[in-house]
Design a protein around this motif. Sequence first.
Motif, mmCIF file in Angstrom:
data_model
loop_
_atom_site.group_PDB
_atom_site.id
_atom_site.type_symbol
_atom_site.label_atom_id
_atom_site.label_comp_id
_atom_site.label_asym_id
_atom_site.label_seq_id
_atom_site.Cartn_x
_atom_site.Cartn_y
_atom_site.Cartn_z
ATOM 1 N N LEU A 102 44.249 43.632 46.418
ATOM 2 C CA LEU A 102 43.632 44.847 46.957
ATOM 3 C C LEU A 102 44.240 45.214 48.304
ATOM 4 N N THR A 105 47.410 46.977 47.673
ATOM 5 C CA THR A 105 47.124 48.299 47.107
ATOM 6 C C THR A 105 46.734 49.265 48.218
ATOM 7 N N LEU A 118 39.813 51.790 42.937
ATOM 8 C CA LEU A 118 39.407 50.498 43.479
ATOM 9 C C LEU A 118 37.913 50.287 43.279
ATOM 10 N N ALA A 122 35.690 47.518 47.807
ATOM 11 C CA ALA A 122 36.871 47.732 48.646
ATOM 12 C C ALA A 122 36.494 48.458 49.938
#
Length: 181
Positions: A102, A105, A118, A122
């Motif tokens: 994550l 990303t 997501l 997140a």
Amino acid sequence: MTWTEQLESLETRQIDLAFIGLRPTHSAHELLYECLEHETMLAALSDRHPLAKKTKIKLAELDGEFFISRSTTASLGARQWLLDSCKSAGFTAKILRESDSLRHTIKFVTDGLGVALLPDYAADLPHIGVALRPLSPPLRREVTVVWRADNPSKPLQDYLRIVKDLLPAASGRPSWAPISA
């Protein structure tokens, strides 16, 4: 461990139980799974993106954007889930990059390389330069617990009973179901 590492460790009996996002579609051994919950997904865009000004985004509004997807080495099924979700919204996702975490990303989105879908948790991670927006209608992805059907471990069965008892009593919740090779 990533979802993929958990499933590999489950296959080789290094662990008894895996908590992963998406239900595995195949396995060398028969696995059982239980959907624990459905996490709500958010659209992640650079805060400079024109859609970042909106409070909610329709998935179809991301048609034509490049996507950052979780890699298949980190999250089996995540790429296909993204493709299927976008197809259901009427377009084909153009995946520019894959990411193993994550954090990566979010960095790729911050750098303007694309958009991502997501999980809502997140929002608890640092995301300077990234706008996280709810989707309308909401888009959800399952969170699953998986174990080997041939594992007779009493502690595993006791733990699974506790997990199952803690699940919300929702109609239509899937029951213990096998995954075949």
